[in-house]
Write an enzyme that holds these catalytic residues in place. Sequence first.
Site, mmCIF file in Angstrom:
data_model
loop_
_atom_site.group_PDB
_atom_site.id
_atom_site.type_symbol
_atom_site.label_atom_id
_atom_site.label_comp_id
_atom_site.label_asym_id
_atom_site.label_seq_id
_atom_site.Cartn_x
_atom_site.Cartn_y
_atom_site.Cartn_z
ATOM 1 N N HIS A 128 0.927 -1.154 0.129
ATOM 2 C CA HIS A 128 0.066 -0.006 0.057
ATOM 3 C C HIS A 128 0.675 1.194 0.058
ATOM 4 O O HIS A 128 1.947 1.357 0.494
ATOM 5 C CB HIS A 128 -0.876 -0.029 1.240
ATOM 6 C CG HIS A 128 -2.067 -0.870 1.240
ATOM 7 N ND1 HIS A 128 -2.100 -2.108 1.384
ATOM 8 C CD2 HIS A 128 -3.404 -0.506 1.120
ATOM 9 C CE1 HIS A 128 -3.240 -2.680 1.401
ATOM 10 N NE2 HIS A 128 -4.137 -1.805 1.038
ATOM 11 N N ASN A 159 8.165 -3.864 3.395
ATOM 12 C CA ASN A 159 6.552 -3.474 3.672
ATOM 13 C C ASN A 159 6.103 -4.046 5.150
ATOM 14 O O ASN A 159 5.264 -3.230 5.630
ATOM 15 C CB ASN A 159 5.886 -4.385 2.885
ATOM 16 C CG ASN A 159 4.298 -4.432 2.603
ATOM 17 O OD1 ASN A 159 3.730 -3.365 2.882
ATOM 18 N ND2 ASN A 159 3.487 -5.558 2.362
#
Length: 275
Positions: A128, A159
């Site tokens: 994201h 991440n």
Amino acid sequence: MSKKKKKSLHWFIAAVIIIALIGSTNLRSLTEKATQEVIQEANSHADTQRMEIPQISNGRQGQIIQRSGYTLSYNDKTRTPQWVAWELTKEETRGNEERNDEFLPDPQVIGTQVVTYDYSRSGYDRGHMAPAGDMKWNRQAMQESFYMSNICPQDHNLNKGDWNDLEIKTREWARRFGKVYIACGPIYQKGKNIQYIGDNRVAVPHSFFKAILFYRKNKPIALGFHFQNQPGHRPLQDYIVSIDSLEELTGMDFFSALPDEQENETESKEISELP
């Protein structure tokens, strides 16, 4: 009046009406065009007044998509966002909306639609840019954070590790200072080979940037961060760079809504410690 004169008068009146109609049509066309230009100019001006929206100082602007919780510029060549920007308030960090983990193609993207399977067995996470953790205040905002236009191929360790640590820290700043402005995205280094994944050839970024601004005692504090897209675990302050250097690296102008003098002073500062 003779029939000949009446006929001539009728033709004259008809001609006047036709000319008036044509003039009206042209005027309406010109007015509509001018109106559209005014609207576009107003929208453009409004964007520059939103603190979080970066301006492209060189290169091509992507497709701008406005969401409930963020705005992005989509690059159809890389199949990733060019940048993603949003404002996060103290109140928004207190939301209770649950993460749904349903990655979907973005229905607004023009051109190739990236799908979740493009990332399958690629060795990269669906990373994201605008995090789901910042969208707990609204169901639609949460769902839209899982559109593939908000996602980049990201090293798993990054991440789940240092990138996530900065997301958590940013929410702490929002609670502490009331509001933060955030812009982030991928970096593709010129002259360096690019790896692609999936049938839709999603480009793997070489690194990622994040620019963050908040006010402390009515003074703006701006922090730039630069992460290589690779494994590693380091203190967040090791990733800090000045906004000026981030602008040079990305070709973007961050926080341009600040007064010029304030922007120059804030963005040139070298900050080595987290607030």
